[in-house]
Write an enzyme that holds these catalytic residues in place. Structure first.
Site, PDB file in Angstrom:
ATOM      1  N   TRP A  69       0.822  -1.219   0.000  1.00 35.66           N
ATOM      2  CA  TRP A  69       0.000   0.000   0.000  1.00 35.66           C
ATOM      3  C   TRP A  69       0.852   1.263   0.000  1.00 35.66           C
ATOM      4  O   TRP A  69       0.503   2.258  -0.647  1.00 35.66           O
ATOM      5  CB  TRP A  69      -1.009  -0.002   1.149  1.00 35.66           C
ATOM      6  CG  TRP A  69      -2.096  -0.996   0.874  1.00 35.66           C
ATOM      7  CD1 TRP A  69      -2.327  -2.172   1.536  1.00 35.66           C
ATOM      8  CD2 TRP A  69      -3.053  -0.947  -0.188  1.00 35.66           C
ATOM      9  NE1 TRP A  69      -3.369  -2.847   0.951  1.00 35.66           N
ATOM     10  CE2 TRP A  69      -3.840  -2.121  -0.101  1.00 35.66           C
ATOM     11  CE3 TRP A  69      -3.333  -0.041  -1.201  1.00 35.66           C
ATOM     12  CZ2 TRP A  69      -4.884  -2.393  -0.993  1.00 35.66           C
ATOM     13  CZ3 TRP A  69      -4.373  -0.313  -2.100  1.00 35.66           C
ATOM     14  CH2 TRP A  69      -5.131  -1.471  -1.978  1.00 35.66           C
ATOM     15  N   ASP A  97      -1.050   6.420   6.456  1.00 35.79           N
ATOM     16  CA  ASP A  97      -2.209   5.652   5.997  1.00 35.79           C
ATOM     17  C   ASP A  97      -2.533   4.611   7.070  1.00 35.79           C
ATOM     18  O   ASP A  97      -1.905   3.564   7.137  1.00 35.79           O
ATOM     19  CB  ASP A  97      -1.861   4.976   4.659  1.00 35.79           C
ATOM     20  CG  ASP A  97      -2.954   4.023   4.190  1.00 35.79           C
ATOM     21  OD1 ASP A  97      -3.976   3.878   4.892  1.00 35.79           O
ATOM     22  OD2 ASP A  97      -2.774   3.416   3.117  1.00 35.79           O
ATOM     23  N   LYS A 108     -12.416  -1.588   7.553  1.00 33.29           N
ATOM     24  CA  LYS A 108     -11.706  -2.584   8.367  1.00 33.29           C
ATOM     25  C   LYS A 108     -12.108  -2.443   9.834  1.00 33.29           C
ATOM     26  O   LYS A 108     -12.826  -3.268  10.365  1.00 33.29           O
ATOM     27  CB  LYS A 108     -10.194  -2.451   8.177  1.00 33.29           C
ATOM     28  CG  LYS A 108      -9.774  -2.820   6.750  1.00 33.29           C
ATOM     29  CD  LYS A 108      -8.682  -1.951   6.239  1.00 33.29           C
ATOM     30  CE  LYS A 108      -8.487  -1.944   4.753  1.00 33.29           C
ATOM     31  NZ  LYS A 108      -8.558  -3.160   4.014  1.00 33.29           N
TER      32      LYS A 108
HETATM   33  N1  PLP Z   1      -4.260   1.463   2.312  1.00 29.30           N
HETATM   34  C1  PLP Z   1      -4.326   0.324   3.043  1.00 29.30           C
HETATM   35  C2  PLP Z   1      -3.374   0.114   4.175  1.00 29.30           C
HETATM   36  C3  PLP Z   1      -5.286  -0.637   2.719  1.00 29.30           C
HETATM   37  O1  PLP Z   1      -5.354  -1.759   3.426  1.00 29.30           O
HETATM   38  C4  PLP Z   1      -6.169  -0.408   1.641  1.00 29.30           C
HETATM   39  C5  PLP Z   1      -7.192  -1.396   1.255  1.00 29.30           C
HETATM   40  O2  PLP Z   1      -7.217  -2.513   1.681  1.00 29.30           O
HETATM   41  C6  PLP Z   1      -6.054   0.785   0.923  1.00 29.30           C
HETATM   42  C7  PLP Z   1      -5.086   1.700   1.295  1.00 29.30           C
HETATM   43  C8  PLP Z   1      -6.982   1.106  -0.209  1.00 29.30           C
HETATM   44  O3  PLP Z   1      -8.207   1.407   0.367  1.00 29.30           O
HETATM   45  P1  PLP Z   1      -9.511   1.755  -0.502  1.00 29.30           P
HETATM   46  O4  PLP Z   1      -9.922   0.485  -1.150  1.00 29.30           O
HETATM   47  O5  PLP Z   1     -10.459   2.249   0.540  1.00 29.30           O
HETATM   48  O6  PLP Z   1      -9.141   2.804  -1.485  1.00 29.30           O
END
Ligand code: PLP
Length: 359
Positions: free
Chosen positions: A100, A171, A195
């Protein structure tokens, strides 16, 4: 009973789902659903304000921080962060610790030349993260971005940032509300809701108020922290049902004893699961102990040819969504706040039994 180990959208507290079910068609005796009323009605504004207040209480958010309830998931924030914070700057520090963080870097490259700090390393052959003191931050970088919990890799950065005046952006999608955090160390934190917070469709952003008003001209208004803040996150129609339901989750968290209590429970669940993995040659986790995630536990079977049997049998036993992400393979158990200890016990009992029969 079913226990859902999905990484997200993930399990919600059963008490919250029951209450939402009861209220679904007749919210507060109104004869309508909360998802059918105007976001500008005084009834919904009360829901929205209460959710924000409870969230602030849970994380002790200081008064000089705005809490925004946004659309677009965490990925929208991958663009919103540089466009809100870069100003005239052309670079920002981006720490790459996993899938991520790397995705955020890819998006940031559209708007600046990020200084990428590759923090991935190994310790005794296990995947690990370089300590914060070794991160080579640049003086002219507008901020430093990192991801404290890599949902796919099962890697966590437990260290607390301490970089002086540098604006820290994180994040927190898969770890927010799982433990107390010191918000003062951050300029911006953000998290997709699906989550630990509530249903998909909502993203929570916490931003220090001196960082508002620096947005680039081309930033779409819907991602502009100042515009969202001036409009109490109602610049357009917000995801009202997700906001309401997240508010119920915040109330549930308070009833459980708040994030300090959840911290203890999450530690106990993680200890139990990693303990079973470590005590067997049949299962393994390849993350160094100091960087193991308490939220997302990837594990492999020594004999990968048993993977599909493990998944089929675990599903029959009511243990859902254990298949690992394709990037890592094997299994992954996501054990967010709503997963009770009994769920992890059911999983570890199943794992021991499976090993007995196939080991
Ligand atoms: N960042 C992290 C740590 C994630 O676990 C996720 C999705 O699982 C995301 C970003 C992307 O999130 P979204 O699908 O809400 O854009």
């Amino acid at each position: 009973q079913v226990f859902n180990f999905s990484s997200g959208p993930a399990m919600l507290p059963v008490e919250v789902l029951r209450r939402a079910e009861q209220e679904l068609c007749n919210w507060q005796g109104s004869g309508t659903s909360v998802m059918e009323i105007s976001h500008r009605s005084k009834e919904f504004i009360q829901v929205a304000e209460e959710a924000e207040k409870d969230f602030r209480d849970l994380l002790k958010v200081p008064s000089n921080y705005k809490v925004l309830f946004c659309h677009g998931g965490a990925r929208a924030q991958f663009a919103a962060v540089p466009l809100n914070l870069l100003g005239d700057n052309t670079t920002a520090d981006y720490v790459d610790g996993g899938y991520w963080a790397a995705s955020a870097i890819k998006e940031a490259k559209k708007y600046c030349s990020p200084n990428v700090i590759d923090a991935k390393t190994t310790v005794d052959g296990k995947r690990a993260i370089v300590p914060m003191s070794k991160w080579q931050l640049q003086d002219d970088a507008a901020y430093v971005h990192f991801c404290p919990n890599e949902t796919i890799d099962g890697i966590a950065i437990e260290e607390q940032p301490d970089f002086g005046d540098k604006v820290v952006v994180a994040d927190f999608s898969s770890t927010l509300l799982s433990r107390p955090i010191d918000i003062n160390r951050y300029g911006v934190i953000y998290a997709g809701a699906q989550k630990n917070i509530g249903p998909a469709g909502l993203t929570v952003v916490v931003v220090r108020d001196d960082l508002l008003g620096k947005a680039r001209q081309e930033l779409p208004s819907i991602l502009d922290y100042q515009v969202l803040s001036e409009n109490d996150s109602m610049f357009n129609t917000p995801p009202t049902f997700a906001w309401y339901l997240s508010g119920l989750v915040f109330k549930w968290l308070k009833e459980q004893g708040g994030v300090a209590e959840l911290d203890k429970r999450n530690q106990a669940k993680a200890d139990l699961l990693y303990g079973v993995i470590d005590s067997s040659d049949f299962y393994r986790n390849d993350v160094a102990i100091a960087n193991r995630s308490r939220m997302n536990v990837p594990f492999q079977l020594a004999d990968a040819s048993l993977d599909s049997l493990f998944l089929a049998e675990s599903l029959k036993a009511g243990l859902h969504a254990l298949k690992g992400h394709r990037v890592v393979g094997g299994m992954r158990a996501s054990i967010y706040n709503a997963m009770p200890l009994e769920g992890v016990k059911a999983l570890t009992d199943f794992m021991a039994d499976f090993e007995r029969r196939h080991g």
